[in-house]
Scaffold this motif. Structure first.
Motif, short mmCIF file in Angstrom:
data_model
loop_
_atom_site.label_atom_id
_atom_site.label_comp_id
_atom_site.label_asym_id
_atom_site.label_seq_id
_atom_site.Cartn_x
_atom_site.Cartn_y
_atom_site.Cartn_z
N UNK A 144 19.45 0.89 -2.64
CA UNK A 144 18.88 0.00 -3.64
C UNK A 144 17.65 -0.73 -3.07
N UNK A 145 17.74 -1.17 -1.82
CA UNK A 145 16.60 -1.84 -1.19
C UNK A 145 15.43 -0.88 -1.04
N UNK A 146 15.70 0.37 -0.69
CA UNK A 146 14.63 1.36 -0.57
C UNK A 146 13.97 1.61 -1.92
N UNK A 147 14.75 1.62 -3.00
CA UNK A 147 14.17 1.81 -4.33
C UNK A 147 13.28 0.62 -4.70
N UNK A 148 13.69 -0.59 -4.36
CA UNK A 148 12.87 -1.77 -4.65
C UNK A 148 11.57 -1.77 -3.84
N UNK A 149 11.66 -1.40 -2.57
CA UNK A 149 10.46 -1.35 -1.73
C UNK A 149 9.52 -0.26 -2.21
N UNK A 150 10.07 0.89 -2.57
CA UNK A 150 9.24 1.97 -3.11
C UNK A 150 8.57 1.59 -4.40
N UNK A 151 9.25 0.83 -5.24
CA UNK A 151 8.64 0.37 -6.49
C UNK A 151 7.53 -0.62 -6.22
N UNK A 152 7.71 -1.48 -5.22
CA UNK A 152 6.67 -2.45 -4.88
C UNK A 152 5.44 -1.75 -4.32
N UNK A 153 5.63 -0.69 -3.57
CA UNK A 153 4.51 0.02 -2.97
C UNK A 153 3.78 0.90 -3.98
N UNK A 154 4.53 1.68 -4.77
CA UNK A 154 3.91 2.67 -5.66
C UNK A 154 3.67 2.14 -7.07
N UNK A 155 4.40 1.15 -7.49
CA UNK A 155 4.29 0.67 -8.86
C UNK A 155 5.11 1.50 -9.83
N UNK A 156 5.85 2.49 -9.34
CA UNK A 156 6.71 3.33 -10.16
C UNK A 156 8.16 3.01 -9.87
N UNK A 157 8.99 3.14 -10.88
CA UNK A 157 10.42 2.95 -10.67
C UNK A 157 11.01 4.15 -9.94
N UNK A 158 12.32 4.13 -9.69
CA UNK A 158 12.95 5.24 -8.97
C UNK A 158 12.76 6.59 -9.66
N UNK A 159 12.91 6.63 -10.98
CA UNK A 159 12.72 7.89 -11.70
C UNK A 159 11.26 8.35 -11.61
N UNK A 160 10.34 7.42 -11.71
CA UNK A 160 8.92 7.76 -11.59
C UNK A 160 8.57 8.26 -10.20
N UNK A 161 9.19 7.71 -9.18
CA UNK A 161 8.96 8.18 -7.82
C UNK A 161 9.46 9.60 -7.63
N UNK A 162 10.62 9.91 -8.21
CA UNK A 162 11.16 11.27 -8.11
C UNK A 162 10.25 12.25 -8.84
N UNK A 163 9.78 11.87 -10.03
CA UNK A 163 8.87 12.74 -10.78
C UNK A 163 7.56 12.93 -10.04
N UNK A 164 7.04 11.88 -9.43
CA UNK A 164 5.80 12.00 -8.66
C UNK A 164 6.00 12.92 -7.47
N UNK A 165 7.14 12.83 -6.82
CA UNK A 165 7.43 13.72 -5.69
C UNK A 165 7.53 15.17 -6.16
N UNK A 166 8.18 15.39 -7.30
CA UNK A 166 8.28 16.75 -7.83
C UNK A 166 6.91 17.30 -8.20
N UNK A 167 6.08 16.48 -8.82
CA UNK A 167 4.72 16.93 -9.16
C UNK A 167 3.93 17.26 -7.91
N UNK A 168 4.08 16.45 -6.86
CA UNK A 168 3.34 16.68 -5.61
C UNK A 168 3.80 17.97 -4.91
N UNK A 169 5.10 18.21 -4.93
CA UNK A 169 5.62 19.40 -4.22
C UNK A 169 5.43 20.68 -5.03
N UNK A 170 5.48 20.61 -6.35
CA UNK A 170 5.38 21.82 -7.17
C UNK A 170 3.95 22.20 -7.50
N UNK A 171 3.02 21.27 -7.42
CA UNK A 171 1.64 21.60 -7.78
C UNK A 171 0.77 21.79 -6.58
#
Length: 71
Positions: free
Chosen positions: A44-71
């Motif tokens: 949970x703390x990692x999700x909050x820190x990731x949201x503070x850094x990227x501006x995306x929530x946990x689902x948005x971070x996963x989608x961004x990672x998928x877009x980065x790895x698949x494209x």
């Protein structure tokens, strides 16, 4: 009648068999549950820190990672 050495099922890792009145040894499971709770708090703390850094929530971070790895 079955001999005394016969067991209907083997003993479980955390305690008695599943056919007994108290199937789990709660003292052994207490440490496991404590570890699960601590790992959940870290996630949970990692999700909050990731949201503070990227501006995306946990689902948005996963989608961004998928877009980065698949494209």
């Amino acid at each position: 009648m079955a001999p005394d050495s016969f067991q209907y099922e083997p003993l479980e890792r955390f305690g008695e068999g599943l056919t007994t009145r108290r199937p789990w040894n709660t003292a052994a499971l207490a440490g496991v549950e404590l570890l699960n709770g601590r790992v959940a708090m870290l996630g949970f703390a990692a999700a909050l820190i990731g949201e503070a850094i990227t501006g995306l929530g946990p689902a948005g971070q996963v989608l961004a990672l998928l877009r980065w790895t698949l494209l």
